[in-house]
Design an enzyme around this catalytic site. Structure first.
Site, PDB file in Angstrom:
ATOM      1  N   THR A  29       0.925  -1.196  -0.042  1.00  0.00           N
ATOM      2  CA  THR A  29       0.104  -0.025  -0.007  1.00  0.00           C
ATOM      3  C   THR A  29       0.781   1.176  -0.241  1.00  0.00           C
ATOM      4  OG1 THR A  29      -0.014   0.213   2.259  1.00  0.00           O
ATOM      5  CG2 THR A  29      -1.769  -1.215   1.451  1.00  0.00           C
ATOM      6  N   MET A  59       3.137  -0.894   4.544  1.00  0.00           N
ATOM      7  CA  MET A  59       2.688   0.372   5.340  1.00  0.00           C
ATOM      8  C   MET A  59       3.578   1.254   5.006  1.00  0.00           C
ATOM      9  SD  MET A  59      -0.213   1.925   6.395  1.00  0.00           S
ATOM     10  CE  MET A  59      -0.251   3.635   7.130  1.00  0.00           C
ATOM     11  N   VAL A  85       7.446  -2.153   7.064  1.00  0.00           N
ATOM     12  CA  VAL A  85       7.534  -0.473   6.916  1.00  0.00           C
ATOM     13  C   VAL A  85       8.187  -0.158   5.943  1.00  0.00           C
ATOM     14  CG1 VAL A  85       8.355   1.342   8.300  1.00  0.00           C
ATOM     15  CG2 VAL A  85       7.739  -0.896   9.441  1.00  0.00           C
ATOM     16  N   LYS A  86       7.401   0.639   5.114  1.00  0.00           N
ATOM     17  CA  LYS A  86       7.983   1.501   3.730  1.00  0.00           C
ATOM     18  C   LYS A  86       8.479   2.862   4.291  1.00  0.00           C
ATOM     19  CE  LYS A  86       5.800   0.776  -0.628  1.00  0.00           C
ATOM     20  NZ  LYS A  86       4.488   0.938  -1.259  1.00  0.00           N
ATOM     21  N   CYS A  87       9.956   3.030   3.959  1.00  0.00           N
ATOM     22  CA  CYS A  87      10.696   4.227   3.848  1.00  0.00           C
ATOM     23  C   CYS A  87      11.095   4.681   2.490  1.00  0.00           C
ATOM     24  CB  CYS A  87      11.875   3.801   4.984  1.00  0.00           C
ATOM     25  SG  CYS A  87      11.429   3.515   6.573  1.00  0.00           S
TER      26      CYS A  87
END
Ligand code: G3P
Length: 222
Positions: A29, A59, A85-87
């Site tokens: 997402t 996310m 965790v999307k960075c």
């Protein structure tokens, strides 16, 4: 490892339908997709998605500083064990990735548009990196060539970071991602559905059904 098929959506109905086929292994997402799906509470949405599939669910952080991303990452990680965790690939994103990864939290480094950004994501300890193929195609650059280059570099350098081919726009992108060795391919539901469609399958099925019906009628008439 064989390539995981992933949906790039936050629409629960799409995820449920693709999951029911038994071939969905991940969901990605981003803030745009969460907003498009109208999720007022992203935590509820991500927890629901993570309950539908066992594989990675990405996310994205919305802070732009390293400390903010790190704190958001801790929160996302607490929602479900399969949350990534999307960075973004920025200096702050690298610092947050390094910190989160050291604590055993899996990061998907996103918005990757060059091999050097992918190398940095691997060095920072990201679990996977996401080159955006379609957005490069949009500016007349070869998006799948970038995915292939990253896969080759990671193989040669023996980086363990996975390559998640993102921004895939059509079925040929998916085939090419598999051919060059991407670990994960994420696509909109529209593209996911296109993977199964073939006019000769429809035509063949129609013929089989018609022939079966003729046999039933002929048998009943005897
Ligand atoms: O989720 C990241 C990526 O797949 C976005 O795709 O189509 O908005 O370029 P797109």
């Amino acid at each position: 490892m064989d390539m995981i098929l992933s949906l790039d959506t936050a629409e629960i109905s799409e995820i449920e339908e693709a999951a029911s086929w038994g071939v969905l292994g991940s969901v990605t997402t981003n803030p745009t997709l969460i907003s498009k799906a109208g999720h007022a509470n992203p935590e509820v949405a991500i927890k629901k998605i993570s309950s539908i599939i066992d594989g990675p669910v990405s996310m994205e952080c919305v802070s732009t500083d390293a400390d903010g991303m790190y704190k958001e990452g801790l929160v996302y990680h607490s929602w479900a064990p399969n949350v990534l965790v999307k960075c973004p690939c920025t200096p702050a994103g690298l610092a947050a990735t390094h910190r989160l990864s050291r604590e055993g939290i899996k990061v998907n480094m996103t918005l990757i548009f060059s091999p050097n950004q992918a190398i940095l994501s691997a060095k920072a300890g990201a679990w996977c990196c996401s080159p955006f193929a379609g957005r490069l195609d949009d500016i007349s650059w070869d998006g799948l060539a970038l995915v292939a280059e990253i896969c080759e570099i990671f193989r040669v350098q023996e980086y363990t970071t996975k390559v998640l081919a993102a921004s895939l726009r059509h079925p040929v992108h998916v085939m090419d991602a598999a051919r060059v060795g991407a670990d994960i391919a994420t696509m909109p539901f529209k593209v996911f559905k296109m993977l199964v469609q073939h006019p000769l399958t429809d035509k063949g099925l129609e013929q089989f059904m018609a022939d079966w019906q003729h046999l039933q009628e002929a048998t009943a008439a005897k």
